[in-house]
Design a protein around this motif. Structure first.
Motif, PDB file in Angstrom:
ATOM      1  N   SER A 279       0.842  -1.193   0.000  1.00 15.84           N
ATOM      2  CA  SER A 279       0.000   0.000   0.000  1.00 15.84           C
ATOM      3  C   SER A 279       0.876   1.242   0.000  1.00 15.84           C
ATOM      4  CB  SER A 279      -0.915   0.005   1.233  1.00 15.84           C
ATOM      5  OG  SER A 279      -1.671   1.192   1.312  1.00 15.84           O
ATOM      6  N   ASP A 312      -3.285   3.694  -2.819  1.00 11.66           N
ATOM      7  CA  ASP A 312      -3.114   2.686  -3.866  1.00 11.66           C
ATOM      8  C   ASP A 312      -2.679   1.375  -3.221  1.00 11.66           C
ATOM      9  OD1 ASP A 312      -3.638   4.286  -6.219  1.00 11.66           O
ATOM     10  OD2 ASP A 312      -1.739   5.283  -5.801  1.00 11.66           O
ATOM     11  N   LEU A 340      -3.108  -7.694  -8.059  1.00  7.61           N
ATOM     12  CA  LEU A 340      -4.143  -6.799  -7.558  1.00  7.61           C
ATOM     13  C   LEU A 340      -3.720  -5.347  -7.758  1.00  7.61           C
ATOM     14  CD1 LEU A 340      -6.725  -6.124  -5.920  1.00  7.61           C
ATOM     15  CD2 LEU A 340      -5.297  -6.272  -3.858  1.00  7.61           C
ATOM     16  N   SER A 342      -5.522  -1.551  -7.003  1.00  8.54           N
ATOM     17  CA  SER A 342      -6.686  -0.931  -6.380  1.00  8.54           C
ATOM     18  C   SER A 342      -6.362   0.509  -6.026  1.00  8.54           C
ATOM     19  CB  SER A 342      -7.085  -1.704  -5.113  1.00  8.54           C
ATOM     20  OG  SER A 342      -8.132  -1.043  -4.431  1.00  8.54           O
ATOM     21  N   ASN A 343      -7.375   1.350  -6.088  1.00  2.17           N
ATOM     22  CA  ASN A 343      -7.238   2.746  -5.681  1.00  2.17           C
ATOM     23  C   ASN A 343      -8.472   3.150  -4.893  1.00  2.17           C
ATOM     24  OD1 ASN A 343      -8.112   5.809  -6.599  1.00  2.17           O
ATOM     25  ND2 ASN A 343      -5.950   5.635  -5.999  1.00  2.17           N
ATOM     26  N   SER A 380     -11.020  -1.808  -7.899  1.00  6.13           N
ATOM     27  CA  SER A 380      -9.905  -2.747  -7.894  1.00  6.13           C
ATOM     28  C   SER A 380     -10.084  -3.765  -9.006  1.00  6.13           C
ATOM     29  CB  SER A 380      -9.795  -3.461  -6.541  1.00  6.13           C
ATOM     30  OG  SER A 380     -10.944  -4.249  -6.310  1.00  6.13           O
ATOM     31  N   SER A 395     -12.998  -8.056 -10.713  1.00  4.05           N
ATOM     32  CA  SER A 395     -12.930  -6.622 -10.452  1.00  4.05           C
ATOM     33  C   SER A 395     -14.046  -6.236  -9.501  1.00  4.05           C
ATOM     34  CB  SER A 395     -13.043  -5.813 -11.751  1.00  4.05           C
ATOM     35  OG  SER A 395     -14.312  -6.028 -12.343  1.00  4.05           O
TER      36      SER A 395
END
Length: 707
Positions: A279, A312, A340, A342-343, A380, A395
């Motif tokens: 992260s 993120d 993976l 993701s935001n 994500s 997703s």
């Protein structure tokens, strides 16, 4: 002891001695905090000695049986350790300008500190600090009684280093704005144990139990920039604070599934899961406030906060025959994912308004209101993996908003002789919306199976408290009080793809109503029947329940899903029968249990208990004008462990611990002081038979020179 003593406050310092020994010394010396404990009060010798000092020391910690458990509990390593325990130098370099240097360095404990400061009174200051220390933890998993097996990851203690570096400066010139800037770098690096255990196959009668050990591999760093400004404009103080923080958190959860189990039908059972969690984030916030005396008896303050968080996340959950391997299809694999991305973005707005009034000499009324608004969204995507399947696209997207309004009223009245009354009422109303689409699934084996949910939530929190202090006579006082609080949650699931009438899958939109109620009452008596003798008695009662209502389509009604009852008794006594002797005795007894309806239907779930009692005794004797002797004893006992295997997972604490300490302090001269310390600790844990037991000894000698 005829000599006057000096008590010196030290910030951000840890002791090389276990905490209950630290507190024992503090009690005997009459200080408010621990001896060289995390904050940091210590005995510094005669007042006429120099104001600078260096303290050197060396010690050893050795144990029998479970060394890792001993290191975790006592916060020491099983090796020789020593070095500079404390160094302080302070000197005026110009009129009104002071320079200071503080340090600490203990080898094998990885305990280091350096502080440099320069300050000119009412003009400016500059500070530089570095701090690093280590903690130890056991990597053991759970214990299964029928097969007398403790699931362990390593035969050594896991170590985790924490540290920070900071630079701080400020301007404090009279009649000008007060300014402060600070930069801080934080880090954590190492490993620690976790109680998120994986499943095991301990026996044929009970085929699966969560006892497999888990390791957390941690690599984190954060950077924080802070700027504060404050200025008085007529009758109003105005302030502004800016904060910017960014960081990288690269952690991994390493879980053991069915350790030591042989393959079944050619399918491997012993699997390792590496759950990588990376992260990086940016967080900016601005805070402004005002404080104003509108009248002599009327004070008004305001505050506003805005925060923006951008996060993120990347990572993977990979199964294999070892940790940190690449994904490869295998019949023994469970659900996992790779790549993976993701935001998430969150905005937070907070407004505070407070008004303190004193309409009468003995009456203070303070109403306040707080409003908070949150908005966030996230998306994500990953490749899902399962067993022998190839990668499957997955997703999800989600967004939510929430608003909460909290009103509070505080009243304090002291108009009756020897009485002080306080009351508080607090109310919070909130509502929010949450929308979710997607989730972890695998298009290769179950295409088009995402979760869809839209939920509206209403929250109502209430808390009411009353307290009173009474001083009937000069040496006797009573404190009584209590509170009631209620948290109510109402969930309205406008859209839900989860079949809540299917026994196999009732979540995530299963609950519709939930109420949490807590009643708490306490009483405390402080009595000084004679000079040098103080008795403090305390009792607290707490009763809490949770009522839950599931979705009506489930065919189930409201149920009291949990009930907790707690009783806390405490008695402390301190006595100085003569000038050279000081004694203190402390006793605590806690009865607490948590019941759920499940325990009425299955032996696998027991009533959860948190019952324990502890005893401590400390004595200090002034042997001569130069020599002091300090003795301490502590005892802890929790008898809550229940062996219900193989029906269920054996849980509950069954720990017993003894601690004995002695400290001999001798002042060779007004500038030189020596100390010799010894500690003995014995620990046993019925929940793991004898596997977590240990006996440990600690010895330490030190010398301080003041100049």
């Amino acid at each position: 002891m005829k000599e006057k003593t000096r008590i010196k406050k030290r910030r951000n310092q840890r002791s090389v001695w276990p905490r209950h020994v630290v507190m024992s010394v503090a009690v005997i010396l009459g200080t408010e905090a621990g001896w060289a404990a995390d904050g940091e009060t210590s005995f510094e010798g005669p007042e006429e000695a120099g104001s600078n000092w260096i303290e050197l020391g060396i010690g050893d910690f050795f144990s029998q049986k479970n060394t890792a458990q001993a290191e975790q509990t006592q916060r020491l390593t099983e090796h020789f350790f020593g070095g500079i325990e404390d160094f302080h130098f302070h000197k005026d370099v110009a009129k009104g300008t002071a320079f200071s240097l503080d340090g600490r360095g203990l080898f094998d404990l990885h305990d280091y500190r350096l502080g440099i400061g320069l300050e000119k009174e009412e003009h400016y200051f500059l500070k530089l600090n570095y701090r690093e220390f280590r903690s130890w933890s056991s990597g053991d998993g759970g214990y299964y009684p029928p097969t007398d097996q403790l699931y362990s990851l390593y035969d050594r203690a896991l170590t985790l280093d924490r540290g920070e570096f900071s630079v701080e400066s400020g301007l404090t010139i009279e009649n000008l704005p007060t300014l402060r800037f600070k930069y801080t770098y934080w880090f954590r690096d190492g490993e620690k144990g976790s109680t998120i255990w994986g499943p095991t196959h301990p026996g044929l009668m009970f085929p699966s139990s969560g006892l497999g050990p888990t390791l957390l591999a941690i690599d984190e760093e954060r950077h924080v920039f802070e700027f504060d400004a404050r200025q008085r404009i007529k009758a109003t103080d105005v302030g502004l604070s800016l904060r910017y923080e960014f960081g990288d958190l690269n952690n991994a959860k390493k879980i053991s599934f069915y350790p030591g189990e042989p393959p079944v039908g050619g399918v491997p059972q012993d699997r390792k899961v590496t759950d990588q969690q990376n992260s990086s984030y940016d967080w900016f916030s601005v805070h402004a406030f005002t404080e104003t005396w509108l009248k002599e008896n009327l004070f008004f303050s305001t505050g506003f906060l805005f925060a923006d968080l951008d996060n993120d996340v990347g990572g993977s959950r990979i199964w294999g025959d070892n940790f940190d391997v690449l994904f490869a299809p295998n019949a023994g694999n469970g659900q996992g994912y790779t790549n993976l991305l993701s935001n998430a973005r969150k905005h937070d707005y907070v407004l505070n308004l407070n008004l303190m009034s004193q309409p009468a000499r003995a009456l203070i009324i303070t109403p306040s209101i707080r409003v908070e608004r949150q908005d966030w969204n996230a998306q994500s995507a990953a490749f899902s993996t399962y067993a022998n399947s190839l990668f499957g696209a997955t997703s999800s997207t989600a967004d939510a908003d929430a608003i909460d309004v909290r009103e509070r009223l505080d009243v304090r009245y002291g108009g009756i002789t020897n009485w002080v009354f306080s009351a508080r009422g607090e109310w919070n109303q909130g509502q929010g919306n949450q929308r979710e689409f997607g989730g972890i699934f695998n298009d290769a084996i179950s295409p088009g199976a995402p979760i869809q949910r839209k939920t509206e939530e209403t929250r109502l929190h209430q808390r009411y408290s009353l307290s009173a202090k009474w001083y009937p006579v000069r040496r006797l006082s009573f404190d009584v009080g209590g509170y009631y609080k209620r948290h109510s949650y109402d969930y309205d699931h406008k859209l839900d793809s989860t079949p809540n009438n299917d026994v196999g899958d009732r979540y995530p939109a299963y609950l519709t109503l939930q109420d949490l109620d807590t009643y708490d009452g306490s009483a405390r008596m402080t009595w000084r029947p004679r000079s040098g003798l103080t008795l403090v008695s305390r009792y607290e009662y707490r009763f809490a329940t949770i009522h839950t209502t599931p979705d009506s389509i489930s065919g189930l009604g409201e149920v009291e899903s949990a009930k907790m009852t707690s009783h806390i008794f405490a008695q402390n006594a301190s006595w100085s029968p003569w000038a050279r002797l000081s004694l203190q005795l402390g006793f605590n007894y806690v009865l607490s249990d948590l019941k759920t309806p499940a325990r009425d239907y299955t032996a696998a779930v027991l009533k959860a208990q948190n019952n324990y009692w502890s005893l401590s005794f400390n004595a200090g004797f002034v042997w001569s004008d130069r020599t002091d002797l300090l003795l301490g004893y502590s005892y802890y006992r929790a008898d809550d462990y229940t062996d219900n295997a193989p029906a269920g997972l054996p849980l509950g604490s069954g720990a017993e611990e003894h601690g004995v300490s002695a400290l001999l302090m001798h002042r060779f001269s007004k500038n030189v002081r020596g100390t010799l310390r010894y500690g003995y600790y014995a620990y046993s844990d019925a929940s793991a038979r004898t596997y977590r037991d240990y006996e440990a000894h600690a010895v330490y000698s030190g010398v301080q020179y003041r100049f």
